[in-house]
Every structure is written in C-alpha cells, then in structure tokens.
Design an enzyme around this catalytic site. Structure first.
Site, PDB file in Angstrom:
ATOM      1  N   ARG A 226      54.253  69.519  28.261  1.00  0.00           N
ATOM      2  CA  ARG A 226      54.782  68.252  28.746  1.00  0.00           C
ATOM      3  C   ARG A 226      56.307  68.332  28.730  1.00  0.00           C
ATOM      4  O   ARG A 226      56.893  69.113  27.975  1.00  0.00           O
ATOM      5  CB  ARG A 226      54.320  67.092  27.867  1.00  0.00           C
ATOM      6  CG  ARG A 226      52.809  66.866  27.817  1.00  0.00           C
ATOM      7  CD  ARG A 226      52.482  65.688  26.911  1.00  0.00           C
ATOM      8  NE  ARG A 226      51.064  65.391  26.860  1.00  0.00           N
ATOM      9  CZ  ARG A 226      50.220  65.861  25.941  1.00  0.00           C
ATOM     10  NH1 ARG A 226      50.685  66.646  24.974  1.00  0.00           N
ATOM     11  NH2 ARG A 226      48.944  65.540  25.968  1.00  0.00           N
TER      12      ARG A 226
ATOM     13  N   LYS B 197      51.747  64.546  21.774  1.00  0.00           N
ATOM     14  CA  LYS B 197      51.587  63.106  21.600  1.00  0.00           C
ATOM     15  C   LYS B 197      50.992  62.801  20.233  1.00  0.00           C
ATOM     16  O   LYS B 197      50.134  63.520  19.733  1.00  0.00           O
ATOM     17  CB  LYS B 197      50.668  62.552  22.697  1.00  0.00           C
ATOM     18  CG  LYS B 197      51.323  62.502  24.073  1.00  0.00           C
ATOM     19  CD  LYS B 197      50.429  61.798  25.069  1.00  0.00           C
ATOM     20  CE  LYS B 197      51.123  61.622  26.413  1.00  0.00           C
ATOM     21  NZ  LYS B 197      50.282  60.910  27.398  1.00  0.00           N
TER      22      LYS B 197
ATOM     23  N   HIS C 147      55.619  67.259  35.389  1.00  0.00           N
ATOM     24  CA  HIS C 147      54.187  66.987  35.253  1.00  0.00           C
ATOM     25  C   HIS C 147      53.380  67.666  36.353  1.00  0.00           C
ATOM     26  O   HIS C 147      52.234  68.073  36.133  1.00  0.00           O
ATOM     27  CB  HIS C 147      53.937  65.480  35.250  1.00  0.00           C
ATOM     28  CG  HIS C 147      52.829  65.079  34.326  1.00  0.00           C
ATOM     29  ND1 HIS C 147      52.854  65.331  32.965  1.00  0.00           N
ATOM     30  CD2 HIS C 147      51.633  64.475  34.561  1.00  0.00           C
ATOM     31  CE1 HIS C 147      51.740  64.883  32.409  1.00  0.00           C
ATOM     32  NE2 HIS C 147      50.972  64.370  33.352  1.00  0.00           N
TER      33      HIS C 147
ATOM     34  N   ARG D  23      52.771  71.071  35.207  1.00  0.00           N
ATOM     35  CA  ARG D  23      51.721  71.043  34.181  1.00  0.00           C
ATOM     36  C   ARG D  23      50.347  70.949  34.851  1.00  0.00           C
ATOM     37  O   ARG D  23      49.396  71.627  34.455  1.00  0.00           O
ATOM     38  CB  ARG D  23      51.961  69.864  33.236  1.00  0.00           C
ATOM     39  CG  ARG D  23      50.885  69.642  32.171  1.00  0.00           C
ATOM     40  CD  ARG D  23      51.374  68.542  31.233  1.00  0.00           C
ATOM     41  NE  ARG D  23      50.314  67.891  30.489  1.00  0.00           N
ATOM     42  CZ  ARG D  23      49.828  68.331  29.322  1.00  0.00           C
ATOM     43  NH1 ARG D  23      50.299  69.445  28.799  1.00  0.00           N
ATOM     44  NH2 ARG D  23      48.884  67.661  28.699  1.00  0.00           N
TER      45      ARG D  23
ATOM     46  N   HIS E 282      44.952  67.549  24.987  1.00  0.00           N
ATOM     47  CA  HIS E 282      44.264  66.288  25.275  1.00  0.00           C
ATOM     48  C   HIS E 282      43.353  65.917  24.110  1.00  0.00           C
ATOM     49  O   HIS E 282      42.545  66.734  23.660  1.00  0.00           O
ATOM     50  CB  HIS E 282      43.422  66.413  26.546  1.00  0.00           C
ATOM     51  CG  HIS E 282      44.228  66.479  27.798  1.00  0.00           C
ATOM     52  ND1 HIS E 282      43.738  66.967  28.993  1.00  0.00           N
ATOM     53  CD2 HIS E 282      45.502  66.093  28.058  1.00  0.00           C
ATOM     54  CE1 HIS E 282      44.663  66.892  29.925  1.00  0.00           C
ATOM     55  NE2 HIS E 282      45.749  66.369  29.383  1.00  0.00           N
TER      56      HIS E 282
ATOM     57  N   TYR F 223      40.844  67.620  36.165  1.00  0.00           N
ATOM     58  CA  TYR F 223      41.197  68.881  36.819  1.00  0.00           C
ATOM     59  C   TYR F 223      39.999  69.581  37.458  1.00  0.00           C
ATOM     60  O   TYR F 223      40.139  70.658  38.018  1.00  0.00           O
ATOM     61  CB  TYR F 223      41.864  69.823  35.811  1.00  0.00           C
ATOM     62  CG  TYR F 223      43.188  69.297  35.345  1.00  0.00           C
ATOM     63  CD1 TYR F 223      44.305  69.316  36.183  1.00  0.00           C
ATOM     64  CD2 TYR F 223      43.329  68.728  34.086  1.00  0.00           C
ATOM     65  CE1 TYR F 223      45.514  68.805  35.767  1.00  0.00           C
ATOM     66  CE2 TYR F 223      44.546  68.215  33.664  1.00  0.00           C
ATOM     67  CZ  TYR F 223      45.628  68.258  34.513  1.00  0.00           C
ATOM     68  OH  TYR F 223      46.823  67.743  34.102  1.00  0.00           O
TER      69      TYR F 223
END
Length: 297
Positions: free
Chosen positions: A143, A167, A232, A235, A258, A267
């Site tokens: 990210r 995150k 992004h 990514r 994730h 994806y």
C-alpha cells in the site's frame, strides 16, 4: 465535534487497532453528519433517514461508507449504555456494486519500467528512488502508506523479505524480488538525507501525495494516460497478475495483508477464457480419455 464521537474514535484506536487513516475517515464522516443533524447521540430514526436526501449527490460507495460509520457509532452508543435504542436501521442502504479494481496491462507495466530504468541509468537520486518505489509497489504489492513509511531497517539483508506494518498496525512479511533488492541497493548508494525512513524527505518520509504525483508524471513520460496509474492501481496489478500466473487466493490474501478473504476475492475477475484454459491444461484429467462405458449404460 461531540465527546461521544471522540470516545468512539478512542475505542477504535485502542481496542480495534484502527490505523490513523481509518480514524481520520471516520472522523470526517461522523463530523459531517453531525453538521447536518446536530448531536448525533440524540438523533432519531427520522433524522437519520433524512440523510438519504442530503447524500443524494454522492456515489453509492460513499453513501455506504458513511452509513457504515454511523451504524458502528450507534452500536457503540448501545454497548456503552448511552442509548437504549439503535436508530441506525433508518440509514440509507444503497445497493452498491463493488467496482472491479483498475489494473494495468502487462505491456503498460513494461512501459513504466522501461522508462524508469532508462532514467535511473543516469544514477540521479530522484530517478533511482522512483525505480525502487516502483519495484516495491508492483513487485511486492505494498500500500502507498506502507511503502512511504518503510523504516531504513526494513531493507532485507539475510532474507529477501520486508517486514511491513499494515492496516491496524498488523505486521506481515512480504517477499522482495531480486530486481527489487538490486533497486534498493542502488538507492541506498545514492540516498540523500538522514533519519530512520528508507525514503526520507524533510526530516520525515515522502508523502503519499508526492508518491501519487511521481507516478502520474512517470506515466506521462511513458505515454500512458496518467489517470490509469496510481499506487493502488499498481497494487491491483500486482495481485491480478499473480493470480493470472496461478497464485493461490489464500497466499494472495497474506501477501496483500487482507484481514478477510472476501476482500481478496475481488481479484478473481480474471478472463473467463483463461480459466477454461487453465482447467483444460492443469486438471489431472485434462489429458485422460473418458473410460469406455459398458453397453447398455
């Protein structure tokens, strides 16, 4: 902003480990709603339903995000005993389709690298830095925030892995390709500035905004529409191209950091024809003929 919002944000930070960017987004959405309705802790269902009209000009995804923030806020009020009711069912619930992520083709990625490698041949620090940044964005799927805030100590030495804080301050290991290791070595040779960050700038690190700008400028120089390129998007390209190459979805989930595999499943928008080809070529029975069935079956 009311004290209940501050208490809610403090809970997100302390108990859920919400990242600074996440907290800032919640703060913006809740403050904006409070400007429309007054003290949110006192708002009733009728007041919340009126937000649908106020948000009519927004994209469905934005309405969903705002409604989600408010639902969590009222859940917090109920759990803390501040309210005995939950008015959040009155919030707008748009039936938003999650858009497919923008991606770059292999040719477009090649064009970006060809251009930046030509520029980095000059050994100018800004060009070598951009090469290292691009290698880590596309080669490791970082990210933007994870990339610009990498500490100098994260540079791999004995093992080709980076320790990345994502995150919610969750750490994960991501592989670094041989190309990226070479690009990082070149960058460290010409790196200017001091401090603990790998990509320093003005006593701290380069900003996400500056990273975004550098990629747009590179896209123009590579004859790619700049609106197609962002951190992004690179990514997304990393994830999609790995999946096309046969990567397992669970592995991809780990690489991307994730928390929920449903986020990674976006994806799977790969070409249907490629999936058919994959089954025909890779399935154990692909090259086996059907057994002759007995007569009468």
């Amino acid at each position: 902003m009311s004290g209940t919002i501050e208490d809610f944000l403090a809970l997100l930070a302390a108990e859920r480990g919400a990242a600074a960017n996440t907290l800032a987004a919640y703060r913006r959405d809740l403050t904006a709603a409070e400007e429309l309705l007054g003290d949110l802790s006192q708002a009733d269902g009728e007041a919340l339903s009126s937000l649908g009209k106020a948000w009519a000009h927004l994209a469905p995804s934005s309405v969903s995000r705002k409604s989600s923030a408010l639902r969590q806020f009222y859940g917090f009020l109920a759990e803390e005993g501040i309210r005995s009711d939950d008015p959040s069912p009155a919030l707008p619930r748009p039936a938003a389709r999650r858009p497919l992520p923008k991606i770059l083709s292999h040719d477009q990625v090649d064009a970006l690298f060809l251009r930046v490698e030509e520029e980095a041949a000059s050994s100018k620090p800004v060009s070598v830095r951009l090469l290292a940044l691009l290698e880590l964005l596309y080669g490791s799927g970082l990210r933007a925030t994870e990339l610009v805030s990498l500490p100098l100590s994260a540079v791999p030495r004995d093992a080709p892995f980076l320790t990345v804080t994502g995150k919610g301050d969750q750490a994960r290991m991501v592989p670094v390709s041989e190309r990226a290791v070479q690009a990082l070595s070149r960058w460290l040779e010409v790196r200017e500035g001091e401090g603990r960050f790998l990509f320093p700038s003005r006593g701290k690190h380069i900003s996400r905004v500056r990273l975004f700008q550098m990629l747009k400028e590179l896209a123009v120089r590579a004859n790619i529409p700049p609106e197609k390129v962002s951190p992004h998007v690179l990514r997304h390209a990393f994830a999609t191209h790995l999946l096309e190459g046969g990567a397992d979805l669970r592995v991809l989930q780990t690489l991307l950091g994730h928390a929920d595999i449903s986020t990674t499943q976006i994806y799977t928008h790969v070409d249907a024809a490629r999936l058919v080809t994959l089954v025909n070529e890779r399935h154990p029975l692909a090259n086996a003929s059907l057994a002759r069935r007995p007569k009468g079956d």
